[in-house]
Design an enzyme around this catalytic site. Sequence first.
Site, PDB file in Angstrom:
ATOM      1  N   TYR A   1       0.796  -1.149  -0.082  1.00  0.00           N
ATOM      2  CA  TYR A   1      -0.112  -0.030  -0.054  1.00  0.00           C
ATOM      3  C   TYR A   1       0.819   1.322  -0.013  1.00  0.00           C
ATOM      4  CZ  TYR A   1      -3.753  -3.505   1.035  1.00  0.00           C
ATOM      5  OH  TYR A   1      -4.618  -4.453   1.095  1.00  0.00           O
TER       6      TYR A   1
ATOM      7  N   HIS B   1      -9.110   1.776  -5.586  1.00  0.00           N
ATOM      8  CA  HIS B   1      -8.135   0.917  -5.012  1.00  0.00           C
ATOM      9  C   HIS B   1      -6.743   1.182  -5.167  1.00  0.00           C
ATOM     10  CE1 HIS B   1     -11.373  -1.894  -3.859  1.00  0.00           C
ATOM     11  NE2 HIS B   1     -11.737  -1.868  -5.373  1.00  0.00           N
TER      12      HIS B   1
HETATM   13  O1  CA2 Z   1      -6.266  -1.698  -2.392  1.00  0.00           O
HETATM   14  C1  CA2 Z   1      -6.903  -1.190  -1.942  1.00  0.00           C
HETATM   15  O2  CA2 Z   1      -7.251  -0.131  -1.635  1.00  0.00           O
HETATM   16  C2  CA2 Z   1      -7.935  -2.026  -1.052  1.00  0.00           C
HETATM   17  O3  CA2 Z   1      -9.289  -1.599  -1.194  1.00  0.00           O
HETATM   18  C3  CA2 Z   1      -7.254  -2.258   0.363  1.00  0.00           C
HETATM   19  C4  CA2 Z   1      -8.051  -3.070   1.343  1.00  0.00           C
HETATM   20  C5  CA2 Z   1      -8.160  -4.489   0.708  1.00  0.00           C
HETATM   21  O4  CA2 Z   1      -9.181  -5.204   1.504  1.00  0.00           O
HETATM   22  C6  CA2 Z   1      -8.704  -4.504  -0.978  1.00  0.00           C
HETATM   23  O5  CA2 Z   1      -8.689  -5.673  -1.451  1.00  0.00           O
HETATM   24  C7  CA2 Z   1      -7.913  -3.359  -1.737  1.00  0.00           C
HETATM   25  C8  CA2 Z   1      -7.525  -3.211   2.542  1.00  0.00           C
HETATM   26  C9  CA2 Z   1      -7.353  -1.852   3.232  1.00  0.00           C
HETATM   27  C10 CA2 Z   1      -5.868  -1.418   3.689  1.00  0.00           C
HETATM   28  O6  CA2 Z   1      -5.444  -2.442   4.847  1.00  0.00           O
HETATM   29  C11 CA2 Z   1      -4.256  -2.054   5.411  1.00  0.00           C
HETATM   30  C12 CA2 Z   1      -3.684  -3.079   6.070  1.00  0.00           C
HETATM   31  C13 CA2 Z   1      -2.503  -3.036   6.829  1.00  0.00           C
HETATM   32  C14 CA2 Z   1      -1.935  -2.085   6.312  1.00  0.00           C
HETATM   33  C15 CA2 Z   1      -2.245  -0.708   5.531  1.00  0.00           C
HETATM   34  C16 CA2 Z   1      -3.613  -1.116   4.948  1.00  0.00           C
END
Ligand code: CA2
Length: 151
Positions: free
Chosen positions: A24, A102
């Site tokens: 991310y 995303h």
């Molecule tokens: O890629 C994206 O923006 C997502 O929406 C992020 C979501 C994920 O479930 C989707 O499949 C794709 C997850 C949110 C972010 O989670 C984090 C976890 C740990 C550290 C940073 C972000």
Amino acid sequence: MAKTVYVLNGPNLNLLGIREPETYGHATLADVEKLCIEAAARYGLSADCRQSNHEGELIDFIHEARDKGAVGIVINAGGYSHTSIALHDALVGVQIPAVEVHVSNIHARENFRHHSFTARAAFASLCGFGIDGYRLAISGLAAKIGATAIA
Ligand code: CA2
């Protein structure tokens, strides 16, 4: 008064920049919100940025966007994108042009991330551009609603 775009971020996006930077990136949710406010201002729009870890609260934000006369929605519903018919229904119900974002390329990840219910309710989707996807989404939304860049 400036027309408003709602920028909605779903569960775990408050952790951006804190964990999993390989997926991310290093930018935080505060960085995303600043970027959105600046990107919207370029088109004379204001960005009202919200984040929630709760599906019902995200639905309330979508309804609020309609009640407040928002001209667009940019939404990253996080994991709920892949599960939530209720968020899909809320987006369809308010009839506000929406773009799904995303941060990661969901199609290059696990199979369970390849389908998005919220994407079906959006006129466009972006993934894999990192947080720059939010800026691109606001530009695309501005074009869709006929808002032009301020010189
Ligand atoms: O890629 C994206 O923006 C997502 O929406 C992020 C979501 C994920 O479930 C989707 O499949 C794709 C997850 C949110 C972010 O989670 C984090 C976890 C740990 C550290 C940073 C972000």
